[in-house]
Design an enzyme around this catalytic site. Structure first.
Site, short mmCIF file in Angstrom:
data_model
loop_
_atom_site.label_atom_id
_atom_site.label_comp_id
_atom_site.label_asym_id
_atom_site.label_seq_id
_atom_site.Cartn_x
_atom_site.Cartn_y
_atom_site.Cartn_z
N ASN A 212 0.83 -1.21 0.00
CA ASN A 212 0.00 0.00 0.00
C ASN A 212 0.86 1.26 0.00
O ASN A 212 0.50 2.26 -0.62
CB ASN A 212 -0.95 -0.01 1.20
CG ASN A 212 -2.27 -0.68 0.85
OD1 ASN A 212 -2.47 -1.12 -0.28
ND2 ASN A 212 -3.17 -0.78 1.80
N PHE A 253 -1.78 3.19 -11.30
CA PHE A 253 -1.50 4.12 -10.19
C PHE A 253 -0.59 5.26 -10.60
O PHE A 253 0.25 5.71 -9.85
CB PHE A 253 -0.98 3.36 -8.96
CG PHE A 253 -2.12 2.80 -8.16
CD1 PHE A 253 -2.88 1.76 -8.66
CD2 PHE A 253 -2.50 3.36 -6.94
CE1 PHE A 253 -3.98 1.28 -7.98
CE2 PHE A 253 -3.59 2.88 -6.25
CZ PHE A 253 -4.33 1.84 -6.78
N GLY A 261 -7.13 8.82 -1.18
CA GLY A 261 -7.88 8.85 0.06
C GLY A 261 -8.27 7.43 0.41
O GLY A 261 -7.61 6.48 0.01
N CYS A 264 -7.58 2.86 3.52
CA CYS A 264 -6.34 2.07 3.60
C CYS A 264 -5.06 2.86 3.36
O CYS A 264 -4.20 2.91 4.23
CB CYS A 264 -6.42 0.90 2.62
SG CYS A 264 -7.72 -0.23 3.09
N LYS A 267 -3.98 5.56 6.02
CA LYS A 267 -3.79 4.95 7.36
C LYS A 267 -2.60 3.99 7.36
O LYS A 267 -1.79 4.00 8.29
CB LYS A 267 -5.10 4.22 7.70
CG LYS A 267 -5.03 3.25 8.84
CD LYS A 267 -6.40 2.66 9.11
CE LYS A 267 -6.71 1.44 8.27
NZ LYS A 267 -6.15 0.18 8.73
C1 UDX Z 1 -6.14 -0.07 -1.50
C2 UDX Z 1 -5.26 -1.09 -2.22
O1 UDX Z 1 -5.29 -0.83 -3.63
C3 UDX Z 1 -5.73 -2.51 -1.93
O2 UDX Z 1 -4.84 -3.45 -2.51
C4 UDX Z 1 -5.79 -2.71 -0.42
O3 UDX Z 1 -6.30 -4.00 -0.11
C5 UDX Z 1 -6.66 -1.66 0.23
O4 UDX Z 1 -6.17 -0.36 -0.12
P1 UDX Z 1 -8.57 0.96 -1.93
O5 UDX Z 1 -8.36 1.78 -0.69
O6 UDX Z 1 -9.86 0.27 -2.12
O7 UDX Z 1 -7.45 -0.18 -2.07
O8 UDX Z 1 -8.38 1.97 -3.16
P2 UDX Z 1 -7.36 2.15 -4.36
O9 UDX Z 1 -7.99 1.67 -5.60
O10 UDX Z 1 -6.02 1.61 -4.04
O11 UDX Z 1 -7.28 3.74 -4.42
C6 UDX Z 1 -6.77 4.48 -3.33
C7 UDX Z 1 -6.80 5.96 -3.59
O12 UDX Z 1 -5.82 6.32 -4.55
C8 UDX Z 1 -8.13 6.49 -4.15
O13 UDX Z 1 -8.44 7.70 -3.50
C9 UDX Z 1 -7.84 6.73 -5.61
O14 UDX Z 1 -8.65 7.74 -6.16
C10 UDX Z 1 -6.39 7.15 -5.55
N1 UDX Z 1 -5.64 6.93 -6.80
C11 UDX Z 1 -5.48 5.67 -7.28
C12 UDX Z 1 -5.06 8.01 -7.46
O15 UDX Z 1 -5.17 9.17 -7.04
N2 UDX Z 1 -4.34 7.78 -8.60
C13 UDX Z 1 -4.16 6.53 -9.11
O16 UDX Z 1 -3.49 6.42 -10.13
C14 UDX Z 1 -4.76 5.45 -8.43
#
Ligand code: UDX
Length: 451
Positions: A212, A253, A261, A264, A267
């Protein structure tokens, strides 16, 4: 062949419920429990306590088939199970460390109800060495004759695609100390046919935090580059494409925007930094990742100010409130900070999200004419001096901009997720401001920095 029959899932949140239902769908007998009796009752009626695509039909199917049942009696679930998945919350404490009190409480209940060998699997995201504490706690409360193994099996599923992710994991990580624990977990996950990493407990725990944190690092990296793109007239979307095709970097990503946000990433990053500091390891790299992320909202609000000059009494449509699409989760959502900042500036806000409005209403009640919840993106945009896109729901990408042009007060869009096509907006007569890509402003404002 494994000797386990029943799987118990302790904690039915965003991780526990999809996991429980997923195992039931694979054909296992699953019993789920949660300390929140109301939640258990909701689930027993076939309803998910939170929005997660595909989850509810699967829940109903497995309840009806008798493969999944729920109880609010945690002890009963423990006694009935051979494998116990600990999926309780590990919220953040004020100092950034993980609050492990729910883990401790549930482990004490496990200890009090041990009625034979059990495999206790830690799935909640926890700092390294938590499994060692779980073992110590079980011995303390159940006595040294108790028979059990503790394993770590971190969960990587994402909100919004949790069901899909359960059935199609990139990898399964298993931290074990005994052959029996290893065999049981390999057997359990065999139907998923995914690559498995078998390791020790501490390593498995670090894998989760490292994964993460690395994702957060990628996002902050591209956001940092986005700022340089913006200052020099380059396009970060193309930069991400250009670097992402290198398999050593990877295309995922790398979406610049208002920042990460959710429950996960923020935090887990804090908890990882905290545990490193406890062990005197320099994690300042990750502190920078956090700092860059925290600055995103400010950058976005300044962009709105630059586009509109004065915000007082301006009407702004906010499209998207959830921390990401396909969820109603607003924990650590950038939208909340943006709303607060814009209200402080004296703007009038028209909010819309396909799933998260009920949750946002609890934070910002609709008790002032300056804050209106709207039933559609179009209604939110009606009369607005600018549309602010904060979460990239698919429906926003498919809007009819010619139609929107007729209802807005001013044709201005600030795209906090770089998910719209600037050329289409330009055709429809809109000014477009993205995050780290060239703006499209009408000829008469050329010369005014649009940053
Ligand atoms: C994350 C991990 O991806 C997952 O493997 C773990 O089990 C839990 O935490 P999640 O919190 O559901 O999952 O969301 P994720 O899809 O990872 O996105 C996290 C944040 O990053 C979101 O706010 C998203 O908008 C942001 N994000 C993601 C970006 O700003 N840019 C990106 O390129 C990808």
């Amino acid at each position: 062949m494994a000797e386990f029959k029943t799987i118990g899932v302790l904690g039915l949140g965003h991780v526990g419920l999809p996991t429980a239902v997923g195992f039931a769908e694979l054909g296992y007998q699953v019993i789920g429990t949660d300390s929140d009796a109301k939640k258990v009752e909701t689930i027993a009626q076939g309803k998910s306590p939170f929005y997660e695509p595909e989850l509810e039909p699967l829940l109903q199917k497995n309840l009806a088939a008798g493969r999944f049942r729920v109880t609010s009696d945690v002890g009963e679930a423990v006694r009935a199970s051979d494998i116990l998945f600990v999926c309780v919350g590990t919220p953040q404490r004020p100092d950034g460390s993980a609050d492990l009190s729910q883990v401790e409480a549930v482990i004490r209940t496990v200890a009090e109800n041990l009625n034979g060998y059990k495999l206790i699997v830690e799935k909640s995201t926890v700092p390294v060495q938590t499994a060692q504490w779980i073992k110590r706690t079980l011995i303390r409360y159940a006595g040294s004759n108790a028979t059990f193994d503790v394993a770590s099996n971190p969960e990587f599923l994402r909100e919004g695609t949790a069901v899909h992710d359960f059935f199609h994991p990139d990898r399964i990580v298993i931290g074990v100390e005994s052959e029996r624990a290893k065999e049981w977990l390999l057997e359990l996950y065999r139907p998923l046919n995914a690559p498995v990493v078998v390791t020790d407990l501490n390593t498995a725990e670090i894998i989760k935090h490292a994964a993460n944190s690395f994702l957060a690092l990628k996002i902050s990296f591209i956001n940092m580059v986005a700022d340089l793109c913006e200052a020099t007239g380059a396009d970060v979307v193309k930069v991400a494409e250009g670097i992402g095709l290198d398999p050593r970097i990877g295309k995922h990503f790398l979406q610049a925007g208002v920042g990460y946000g959710g429950y996960c990433l923020p935090k887990d990053l804090k908890a990882f930094i905290h545990i490193a500091e406890e062990h005197n390891v320099d994690f300042s790299l990750l502190k920078e990742v956090e700092r860059i992320n925290e600055a995103r909202v400010d950058r976005f609000v300044r962009k709105v100010q630059k586009a509109l000059w004065v915000l007082k009494d301006k009407t702004l449509a906010i499209w998207g409130l959830a921390f990401k699409p396909n969820t109603d989760d607003i924990r650590e959502a950038p939208s909340l900070k943006i709303i607060r900042r814009l209200l402080d500036e004296g703007a009038n806000l028209r909010l819309y999200d396909p799933a998260a409005m009920a949750n946002v209403r609890q934070v910002f009640p609709e008790d002032s004419p300056r804050l209106v919840y709207c039933q559609s993106a179009l209604k939110a945009a009606t009369g607005a001096h600018a549309i602010l896109l904060v979460t990239e729901w698919d429906e926003f990408k498919q809007m009819d901009w010619n139609w929107l042009r007729q209802v807005v007060a001013l044709p201005i869009v600030i795209d906090g997720r770089n998910c719209l096509d600037p050329a289409r907006l330009q055709e429809a007569g809109f000014e477009y401001y993205g995050m780290g890509r060239p703006s499209i402003a009408p000829a008469q404002v050329v010369g005014v920095s649009s940053g």
